[in-house]
Design an enzyme around this catalytic site. Sequence first.
Site, PDB file in Angstrom:
ATOM      1  N   GLU A 189       0.761  -1.396   0.224  1.00 25.98           N
ATOM      2  CA  GLU A 189       0.079  -0.059  -0.068  1.00 25.98           C
ATOM      3  C   GLU A 189       0.916   1.183   0.022  1.00 25.98           C
ATOM      4  OE1 GLU A 189      -4.022  -1.529   1.976  1.00 25.98           O
ATOM      5  OE2 GLU A 189      -2.533  -0.554   3.387  1.00 25.98           O
ATOM      6  N   GLU A 262      -7.214  -7.185  -1.391  1.00 24.28           N
ATOM      7  CA  GLU A 262      -7.783  -6.992  -0.042  1.00 24.28           C
ATOM      8  C   GLU A 262      -9.083  -6.713  -0.329  1.00 24.28           C
ATOM      9  OE1 GLU A 262      -5.595  -4.861   3.066  1.00 24.28           O
ATOM     10  OE2 GLU A 262      -3.704  -5.822   2.654  1.00 24.28           O
TER      11      GLU A 262
END
Length: 730
Positions: A189, A262
């Site tokens: 991320e 995710e």
Amino acid sequence: MKLVALTHLLLLLVLGHCGYARVERMVPGDPYTVGYSARGMLIDGRPRILTAATIHYPRSTPAMWDSLMQKAKRGGINTIDTYVFWNMHEHTKGQYDFATDRANLPLFLETAKRHGLFVVLRIGPYVCAEWNYGGFPHWLRHEKDIVFRTWNEPFLREMKRFVQKTVEVTRGFLPEHGGPLIAMQIENEYGDKEWRMGEDGHKYARWCGEVAGSFNLTVPWIMCRQYSDVDHVIPTQNDFYCDQYLADFHRKHPDMPDMWTEMWPGWFQRWGEAAPHRPIEDIAYAVAKWYAYGGTYVAYYMYQGGTNFGRTSGPFIMTSYNYDGFIDEYGLENWPKYLHLADLHNHLIDAEHILTASNVPVPERLGKNANAHVYGDDDEYESVSAVFRGQPYDLHRWSVTLVRKDKGSKPRHPASFEPLPASLLRLDEMHVRSVALPNKMAYHSETPLEQIELTHDTSDYLWYRTEITIPKQTPETLSTLTSATHMWAWRMAGHDTLATFTIDIPAHVLTAAPDSAPLTLLSQTMGMAHNQYNMEAYTRGLLGAVSVCGIDVTRNGWAMQPTLEGVKEDPPVPDHPSRYAIDLGSMTKGHVWVNSHHLGRYWTRRAPEKRDHRPCQVCDYGGWFWPDNVCRQKCGEISQQYYHLPPGYLDMDKSMLYVLEEVSGDPEKIAIVRRVSESPERHAPEAPEAAHGLAYYATWLAALLAASWALCRVYSLAVRRRGYQPIADQ
């Protein structure tokens, strides 16, 4: 043959499958190849539909891994996804542990291989994950001139060294060896942080790709939430919904597969919060729409959330990391979420050869905000017309359409806790003692020192002591401290921020004291930051001015002592078939161990009442889901009352239970309970998890060692065996 996906606003209308026989899943075993195309990850040259379960190996015990993967596969899962946790494997610089208990990553990969499951290994080594320090080891912050996650030589050196070590440890699980690994991830991320770091952030992101490519592995590398172009990696998505990103992804990366690393089917929980819940209809809608728009890979973060054992949770994150997943932290299916999504997974995998053989279709407009996504060619075309709530649809030959019937979730079959029969336990004795304040201090300085610098993150606690002069005139007196809110956190708002606060010292305490007296303070942390910028500069403890009765004592000379570091861990013990927990509802706040295994922090803080907490009042999946806005549960209840006693940590003949209570409580009401679940009738009973299929209710020799200072008490109690009785497990 056609496969049609119909989407209408946030209403799941579909996903159907063709009447052909299921395509046999390829599983690890013999050597195979891995690649990728625009229509999916390629296994031996064939694109695949992959459904992944995120299961973090340190958040469950090795005794649980086999059952978790068995249940994941039965739930239509064909891939396991996990982070690699740097601070689990290199707690001391240069000393690696990939073999002990929950750090046994090779055993976890071998278990996945044995169950015929692929694995996506997300090395990072920054993981976030609501995990202590985002997975970074505490010693990393002490490296000279280091700045985390940017173009910084000390960080690049240490990060590459750990990634290289992980690759070495897992190389035998690559596909050319018949292993389960089909992809690896570097960083995590980084897209949002990259822009804040400017040119150094861009250079670092490109360097990550270069490092990944330098290993010349036979599996692709990924970077999730990576917005800038990086060579040698596939950029992937993380969010509650991700179909909105696909058109732009197809334009920028026409030769890469769409991967959703995710998909959040729930959310994590902080102490004192109501429990998050995401409706199954909304999850199924988001996933079906992703595949309809061209996606080929979904990983549920978390499929099984597990437990934040020991001190592994991030700031104010609960010990339970249940995440409202498909399997709870005890290893029981979460009905009906587990079955509902298993149906969807099976339909998708049945239709794999249609979905992956076709280019992503242009949606056909059926009406306002309603579209059809048609996969396959027009051979043997035949359709019938149908009307659903006033909207006509053409249903094609050999297709099955899943239609949501009415508003609201299906009946739930939640797991619950049941007490053990009183006849099986006997309280033999109970001891109470107090732990005195430390006489000797290891560190001395003119001013208070930063806490983590002294504790090396091996303890939550640090004592501070200085000598103060007692004023002759003492009205209602107070001391003013500048510090992190972790100190005396239960009196504060519970947020991971710095604050100035006061502690009242009753006047009679000061008037009874001599002219001078020691002032002793206990500072506590509750996990290190897991997702903030400049984590290398993270600090805790007494960080600012300290005054007593208006007199500045900051430079008064201070002594400091880390304390309460826990007990030496015992090796795992034989497995047991049942799932147990400790009911700590009668206690307040502290830590708990069993057989010297640190189960984690506990805190019986209550969530706000329903009338004060709007998300508890609404649970309508017909709209964009956000966990802070809707569907919270258990308002007004203790956020976590039960604490997982996992398989492998219990000796069923005699076990030692240690409880460190910081405030106060009633240890006589501490209870051992069993986690049970009522399965839906459609679910066939599973085989016993142990050969004998019986639950032996243990005798407990429980020593409750609650370190005591100021408000605290120490308890010791013994519970002895009354024999055992075979009881069928559930």
